[in-house]
Design a protein around this motif. Sequence first.
Motif, PDB file in Angstrom:
ATOM      1  N   VAL A   2     -30.167 -18.827 -10.130  1.00  0.00           N
ATOM      2  CA  VAL A   2     -31.053 -18.077 -11.030  1.00  0.00           C
ATOM      3  C   VAL A   2     -32.433 -18.722 -11.063  1.00  0.00           C
ATOM      4  N   GLN A   3     -32.460 -20.040 -11.140  1.00  0.00           N
ATOM      5  CA  GLN A   3     -33.753 -20.722 -11.180  1.00  0.00           C
ATOM      6  C   GLN A   3     -34.540 -20.514  -9.889  1.00  0.00           C
ATOM      7  N   LEU A   4     -33.853 -20.538  -8.764  1.00  0.00           N
ATOM      8  CA  LEU A   4     -34.535 -20.299  -7.489  1.00  0.00           C
ATOM      9  C   LEU A   4     -35.097 -18.888  -7.428  1.00  0.00           C
ATOM     10  N   ARG A   5     -34.309 -17.924  -7.903  1.00  0.00           N
ATOM     11  CA  ARG A   5     -34.770 -16.525  -7.914  1.00  0.00           C
ATOM     12  C   ARG A   5     -36.010 -16.382  -8.795  1.00  0.00           C
ATOM     13  N   LEU A   6     -35.977 -16.979  -9.972  1.00  0.00           N
ATOM     14  CA  LEU A   6     -37.133 -16.910 -10.871  1.00  0.00           C
ATOM     15  C   LEU A   6     -38.348 -17.595 -10.251  1.00  0.00           C
ATOM     16  N   TYR A   7     -38.127 -18.735  -9.626  1.00  0.00           N
ATOM     17  CA  TYR A   7     -39.223 -19.451  -8.961  1.00  0.00           C
ATOM     18  C   TYR A   7     -39.858 -18.560  -7.896  1.00  0.00           C
ATOM     19  N   ALA A   8     -39.012 -17.969  -7.055  1.00  0.00           N
ATOM     20  CA  ALA A   8     -39.515 -17.142  -5.962  1.00  0.00           C
ATOM     21  C   ALA A   8     -40.282 -15.936  -6.493  1.00  0.00           C
ATOM     22  N   LEU A   9     -39.734 -15.282  -7.506  1.00  0.00           N
ATOM     23  CA  LEU A   9     -40.408 -14.114  -8.081  1.00  0.00           C
ATOM     24  C   LEU A   9     -41.744 -14.508  -8.705  1.00  0.00           C
ATOM     25  N   TYR A  10     -41.772 -15.649  -9.377  1.00  0.00           N
ATOM     26  CA  TYR A  10     -43.014 -16.124  -9.978  1.00  0.00           C
ATOM     27  C   TYR A  10     -44.071 -16.387  -8.897  1.00  0.00           C
ATOM     28  N   LYS A  11     -43.675 -17.111  -7.856  1.00  0.00           N
ATOM     29  CA  LYS A  11     -44.620 -17.421  -6.780  1.00  0.00           C
ATOM     30  C   LYS A  11     -45.119 -16.155  -6.090  1.00  0.00           C
ATOM     31  N   GLN A  12     -44.205 -15.234  -5.822  1.00  0.00           N
ATOM     32  CA  GLN A  12     -44.576 -13.987  -5.150  1.00  0.00           C
ATOM     33  C   GLN A  12     -45.528 -13.177  -6.025  1.00  0.00           C
ATOM     34  N   THR A  14     -47.570 -14.297  -8.388  1.00  0.00           N
ATOM     35  CA  THR A  14     -48.859 -14.933  -8.649  1.00  0.00           C
ATOM     36  C   THR A  14     -49.659 -15.235  -7.384  1.00  0.00           C
ATOM     37  N   LEU A  15     -48.967 -15.571  -6.289  1.00  0.00           N
ATOM     38  CA  LEU A  15     -49.669 -15.970  -5.068  1.00  0.00           C
ATOM     39  C   LEU A  15     -49.504 -15.001  -3.903  1.00  0.00           C
ATOM     40  N   GLY A  16     -48.531 -14.106  -4.005  1.00  0.00           N
ATOM     41  CA  GLY A  16     -48.283 -13.188  -2.897  1.00  0.00           C
ATOM     42  C   GLY A  16     -47.343 -13.812  -1.888  1.00  0.00           C
ATOM     43  N   ALA A  36     -36.195 -19.481  -0.804  1.00  0.00           N
ATOM     44  CA  ALA A  36     -36.035 -18.415  -1.803  1.00  0.00           C
ATOM     45  C   ALA A  36     -37.277 -17.531  -1.836  1.00  0.00           C
ATOM     46  N   TRP A  37     -38.435 -18.134  -1.750  1.00  0.00           N
ATOM     47  CA  TRP A  37     -39.695 -17.390  -1.763  1.00  0.00           C
ATOM     48  C   TRP A  37     -39.823 -16.534  -0.511  1.00  0.00           C
ATOM     49  N   ILE A  38     -39.501 -17.100   0.637  1.00  0.00           N
ATOM     50  CA  ILE A  38     -39.602 -16.356   1.896  1.00  0.00           C
ATOM     51  C   ILE A  38     -38.667 -15.141   1.897  1.00  0.00           C
ATOM     52  N   GLN A  39     -37.510 -15.280   1.267  1.00  0.00           N
ATOM     53  CA  GLN A  39     -36.537 -14.192   1.240  1.00  0.00           C
ATOM     54  C   GLN A  39     -37.044 -12.955   0.501  1.00  0.00           C
ATOM     55  N   ILE A  40     -38.023 -13.119  -0.383  1.00  0.00           N
ATOM     56  CA  ILE A  40     -38.533 -11.955  -1.114  1.00  0.00           C
ATOM     57  C   ILE A  40     -39.950 -11.588  -0.682  1.00  0.00           C
ATOM     58  N   ASN A  41     -40.376 -12.046   0.485  1.00  0.00           N
ATOM     59  CA  ASN A  41     -41.706 -11.722   1.000  1.00  0.00           C
ATOM     60  C   ASN A  41     -41.954 -10.223   1.137  1.00  0.00           C
ATOM     61  N   ALA A  48     -42.636  -7.875  -7.639  1.00  0.00           N
ATOM     62  CA  ALA A  48     -42.136  -9.194  -8.025  1.00  0.00           C
ATOM     63  C   ALA A  48     -42.326  -9.425  -9.523  1.00  0.00           C
ATOM     64  N   LYS A  49     -43.455  -8.988 -10.067  1.00  0.00           N
ATOM     65  CA  LYS A  49     -43.696  -9.117 -11.507  1.00  0.00           C
ATOM     66  C   LYS A  49     -42.655  -8.341 -12.295  1.00  0.00           C
ATOM     67  N   GLU A  50     -42.390  -7.108 -11.873  1.00  0.00           N
ATOM     68  CA  GLU A  50     -41.403  -6.279 -12.560  1.00  0.00           C
ATOM     69  C   GLU A  50     -40.018  -6.911 -12.505  1.00  0.00           C
ATOM     70  N   GLN A  51     -39.627  -7.413 -11.349  1.00  0.00           N
ATOM     71  CA  GLN A  51     -38.310  -8.031 -11.209  1.00  0.00           C
ATOM     72  C   GLN A  51     -38.221  -9.338 -12.002  1.00  0.00           C
ATOM     73  N   TYR A  52     -39.310 -10.073 -12.078  1.00  0.00           N
ATOM     74  CA  TYR A  52     -39.335 -11.308 -12.858  1.00  0.00           C
ATOM     75  C   TYR A  52     -39.105 -10.997 -14.339  1.00  0.00           C
ATOM     76  N   ILE A  53     -39.833 -10.012 -14.842  1.00  0.00           N
ATOM     77  CA  ILE A  53     -39.693  -9.627 -16.248  1.00  0.00           C
ATOM     78  C   ILE A  53     -38.275  -9.129 -16.524  1.00  0.00           C
TER      79      ILE A  53
END
Length: 65
Positions: A2-12, A14-16, A36-41, A48-53
């Motif tokens: 869960v933490q990895l998913r949240l991290y990836a969504l946050y990075k995606q 905010t940074l793309g 994790a971030w690469i997997q949601i590129n 990503a914002k919607e999924q994070y929320i």
Amino acid sequence: DVQLRLYALYKQSTLGRATHRFVYPQDLRNAFKMNAWIQINHLSQDEAKEQYIQAIMELAQKKSK
């Protein structure tokens, strides 16, 4: 997980797209985070914002039960 998913969504959101190359493969923690971030590129920043929320709201609902 869960933490990895949240991290990836946050990075995606905010940074793309993840464009950084991972330099230190012996740093396992950062390797998992980058993976994790690469997997949601494929997600846009708005998606990503919607999924994070949505993920945060689901966690809050689970916690309140």
